[in-house]
Design a protein around this motif. Structure first.
Motif, PDB file in Angstrom:
ATOM      1  N   VAL A   1      24.831  20.426 -13.989  1.00  0.00           N
ATOM      2  CA  VAL A   1      24.075  20.402 -15.422  1.00  0.00           C
ATOM      3  C   VAL A   1      24.635  18.910 -16.284  1.00  0.00           C
ATOM      4  O   VAL A   1      23.690  18.181 -16.687  1.00  0.00           O
ATOM      5  CB  VAL A   1      24.279  21.537 -16.422  1.00  0.00           C
ATOM      6  N   GLU A   2      25.967  18.724 -16.364  1.00  0.00           N
ATOM      7  CA  GLU A   2      26.592  17.766 -17.031  1.00  0.00           C
ATOM      8  C   GLU A   2      26.216  16.489 -16.125  1.00  0.00           C
ATOM      9  O   GLU A   2      25.963  15.196 -16.758  1.00  0.00           O
ATOM     10  CB  GLU A   2      27.871  17.581 -17.191  1.00  0.00           C
ATOM     11  N   GLN A   3      26.037  16.301 -14.781  1.00  0.00           N
ATOM     12  CA  GLN A   3      25.738  15.043 -14.048  1.00  0.00           C
ATOM     13  C   GLN A   3      24.374  14.655 -14.421  1.00  0.00           C
ATOM     14  O   GLN A   3      24.167  13.319 -14.433  1.00  0.00           O
ATOM     15  CB  GLN A   3      25.763  15.566 -12.757  1.00  0.00           C
ATOM     16  N   ARG A   4      23.598  15.412 -14.934  1.00  0.00           N
ATOM     17  CA  ARG A   4      22.100  14.971 -15.442  1.00  0.00           C
ATOM     18  C   ARG A   4      22.006  14.585 -16.816  1.00  0.00           C
ATOM     19  O   ARG A   4      21.144  13.961 -17.188  1.00  0.00           O
ATOM     20  CB  ARG A   4      21.080  16.006 -15.318  1.00  0.00           C
ATOM     21  N   HIS A   5      23.247  14.877 -17.577  1.00  0.00           N
ATOM     22  CA  HIS A   5      23.365  14.286 -18.980  1.00  0.00           C
ATOM     23  C   HIS A   5      24.133  12.892 -19.268  1.00  0.00           C
ATOM     24  O   HIS A   5      23.756  12.599 -20.161  1.00  0.00           O
ATOM     25  CB  HIS A   5      23.976  15.344 -19.855  1.00  0.00           C
ATOM     26  N   VAL A   6      24.957  12.600 -18.216  1.00  0.00           N
ATOM     27  CA  VAL A   6      25.825  11.756 -18.541  1.00  0.00           C
ATOM     28  C   VAL A   6      25.570  10.228 -17.732  1.00  0.00           C
ATOM     29  O   VAL A   6      25.383  10.310 -16.428  1.00  0.00           O
ATOM     30  CB  VAL A   6      27.244  11.948 -18.147  1.00  0.00           C
ATOM     31  N   TRP A   7      25.509   8.931 -18.471  1.00  0.00           N
ATOM     32  CA  TRP A   7      25.206   7.592 -17.768  1.00  0.00           C
ATOM     33  C   TRP A   7      26.440   7.049 -18.208  1.00  0.00           C
ATOM     34  O   TRP A   7      27.116   6.998 -19.377  1.00  0.00           O
ATOM     35  CB  TRP A   7      23.986   7.027 -18.288  1.00  0.00           C
ATOM     36  N   GLY A   8      27.000   6.138 -17.221  1.00  0.00           N
ATOM     37  CA  GLY A   8      27.968   5.313 -17.662  1.00  0.00           C
ATOM     38  C   GLY A   8      27.736   4.115 -17.429  1.00  0.00           C
ATOM     39  O   GLY A   8      27.316   3.602 -16.240  1.00  0.00           O
ATOM     40  N   LEU A   9      27.861   2.886 -18.154  1.00  0.00           N
ATOM     41  CA  LEU A   9      27.292   1.564 -18.273  1.00  0.00           C
ATOM     42  C   LEU A   9      28.985   0.623 -18.618  1.00  0.00           C
ATOM     43  O   LEU A   9      29.513   0.941 -19.305  1.00  0.00           O
ATOM     44  CB  LEU A   9      26.422   1.146 -19.469  1.00  0.00           C
ATOM     45  N   PHE A  10      28.800  -0.344 -17.457  1.00  0.00           N
ATOM     46  CA  PHE A  10      30.254  -1.114 -17.448  1.00  0.00           C
ATOM     47  C   PHE A  10      30.096  -2.497 -17.289  1.00  0.00           C
ATOM     48  O   PHE A  10      29.180  -3.079 -16.500  1.00  0.00           O
ATOM     49  CB  PHE A  10      31.042  -0.396 -16.339  1.00  0.00           C
ATOM     50  N   GLY A  11      30.463  -3.263 -18.084  1.00  0.00           N
ATOM     51  CA  GLY A  11      30.447  -4.522 -18.171  1.00  0.00           C
ATOM     52  C   GLY A  11      31.250  -5.212 -17.103  1.00  0.00           C
ATOM     53  O   GLY A  11      32.395  -5.183 -16.842  1.00  0.00           O
ATOM     54  N   ASP A  12      30.634  -6.259 -16.199  1.00  0.00           N
ATOM     55  CA  ASP A  12      31.256  -6.907 -15.344  1.00  0.00           C
ATOM     56  C   ASP A  12      32.251  -7.993 -15.617  1.00  0.00           C
ATOM     57  O   ASP A  12      33.012  -8.395 -14.957  1.00  0.00           O
ATOM     58  CB  ASP A  12      30.304  -7.276 -14.214  1.00  0.00           C
ATOM     59  N   GLU A  13      32.343  -8.316 -16.944  1.00  0.00           N
ATOM     60  CA  GLU A  13      33.132  -9.297 -17.518  1.00  0.00           C
ATOM     61  C   GLU A  13      34.061  -8.700 -18.667  1.00  0.00           C
ATOM     62  O   GLU A  13      34.741  -9.291 -19.372  1.00  0.00           O
ATOM     63  CB  GLU A  13      32.470 -10.549 -18.117  1.00  0.00           C
ATOM     64  N   ASP A  14      34.059  -7.318 -18.691  1.00  0.00           N
ATOM     65  CA  ASP A  14      35.102  -6.486 -19.520  1.00  0.00           C
ATOM     66  C   ASP A  14      36.509  -6.696 -19.224  1.00  0.00           C
ATOM     67  O   ASP A  14      36.972  -6.453 -18.176  1.00  0.00           O
ATOM     68  CB  ASP A  14      34.726  -5.238 -19.547  1.00  0.00           C
ATOM     69  N   GLN A  15      37.205  -7.603 -20.252  1.00  0.00           N
ATOM     70  CA  GLN A  15      38.653  -7.560 -20.027  1.00  0.00           C
ATOM     71  C   GLN A  15      39.798  -6.717 -20.749  1.00  0.00           C
ATOM     72  O   GLN A  15      40.672  -6.946 -20.616  1.00  0.00           O
ATOM     73  CB  GLN A  15      38.896  -9.104 -20.512  1.00  0.00           C
TER      74      GLN A  15
END
Length: 335
Positions: free
Chosen positions: A150-164
């Motif tokens: 259920v939680e898998q359908r609720h959660v998105w993670g976005l990650f910057g490729d230049e995050d220092q």
């Protein structure tokens, strides 16, 4: 000069509520809140200053979520760490600082600190002690307590490729499926919000509404020249088509050469970004593609058996991407 990325999306999250959870040393007056309210004028965006004490902060956010009943929660950095623990809601975690205590120590975020934005209580400074860092460590341990289907359908993670500052893509991927790279750093700007966050908000909104959009398949060879460079006019047009259509990117199946698949996915990640996530199809039999339109070079073998409308780039009717844009504009496709 006019900001090309500061545009409005009145049809997204219409009549819905978005709860924003800010990052470390920020507040409800952050630029991200203003950005969301400007670009999503049909939605109500709510945010509150988070207490410095993390236990108080998490308790306040849980109470706020139950009170406001948001349709979507967006958390950035430390706010992503908190938002992950607000179970039962659709959530987007942007550069989430799941190990905020470690981040504090590694990046000089201890001792006397100044808030980046004004706070409702007027306080401008605060002190991060060793005891407070320990409390943050206790709270961060609550992450990933529920990663059920259920939680898998609720959660998105976005990650910057230049995050220092923070990089928790591997950690997130251990627990959730929807881990997506975007081109950018730790702090979100207008370009990142439009190109990387808005597409995910639209997908969530469509899912909540059980909304079906007309489907356009775009051949990867219609997006780039013979040197592999993205065609600027193609980029401009497809970005605008995203406002109305569901876009999938299609390439011929390489059969036994997995390296070709990797090359295509790498190119799409670098040049298209988030809109290509989970929207790539490898196929040699175009009759298997169920959709409304296929945009492809006129020489592409995919065009021969496609069951929908074929838009052949380079043909007398569609010599350029600008003519393709005009075609969809006449259809009322939002270009």
């Amino acid at each position: 000069m006019e900001n090309q990325y500061m545009k409005q999306y009145p049809d997204i999250m219409w009549g819905k509520k978005i709860m924003y959870v800010h990052g470390f040393a920020s507040s409800a007056c952050s630029g991200t809140v203003g950005r969301m309210r400007t670009m999503l004028p049909s939605a109500t965006v709510v945010a509150e200053d988070i207490p410095i004490d993390p236990h108080e902060g998490l308790a306040m956010l849980r109470e706020m979520a139950e009170r406001e009943k948001p349709d979507l929660i967006i958390g950035t950095s430390m706010g992503g760490m908190y938002a992950e623990q607000l179970h039962g809601f659709d959530r987007i975690l942007i550069n989430p600082a799941f190990r905020i205590a470690d981040t504090m120590g590694a990046h000089g975020m201890t001792g006397r600190q100044t808030f980046l934005n004004s706070r409702k209580d007027g306080v401008q400074e605060f002190i991060v002690t060793k005891t407070l860092v320990k409390e943050y460590r206790n709270v961060q341990e609550g992450c990933f307590a529920d990663t059920s289907d259920v939680e898998q359908r609720h959660v998105w993670g976005l990650f910057g490729d230049e995050d220092q500052l923070v990089q928790t893509y591997p950690l997130f991927s251990e627990h959730y499926r929807r881990a997506v790279w975007f081109h950018g750093g730790h702090r979100m700007n207008d370009e990142v919000f439009v190109n990387s966050v808005i597409p995910v908000i639209r997908w969530i909104d469509d899912c909540q509404e059980v909304r079906d959009r007309k489907v356009i398949y775009i051949s990867i060879d219609a997006l780039r020249d013979k040197y592999g460079k993205q065609l600027s006019s193609a980029r401009k047009t497809f970005r605008r088509l995203l406002d109305t259509y569901e876009i999938f990117f299609v390439a011929p199946s390489p059969n036994h050469d997995a390296g070709q698949c990797a090359d295509v996915l790498s190119w799409l990640k670098e040049n298209i970004g988030v809109p290509a996530y989970d929207h790539v199809v490898f196929v040699n039999r175009p009759q298997l593609l169920l959709g409304d339109f296929l945009i492809t070079p006129q020489y592409d073998t995919l065009r021969s058996a496609f069951m929908g409308t074929v838009v052949s780039l380079g043909s007398p009717t569609f010599k350029t991407w600008d003519e393709i844009a005009n075609y969809f504009e006449r259809l009322g496709g939002g270009v």
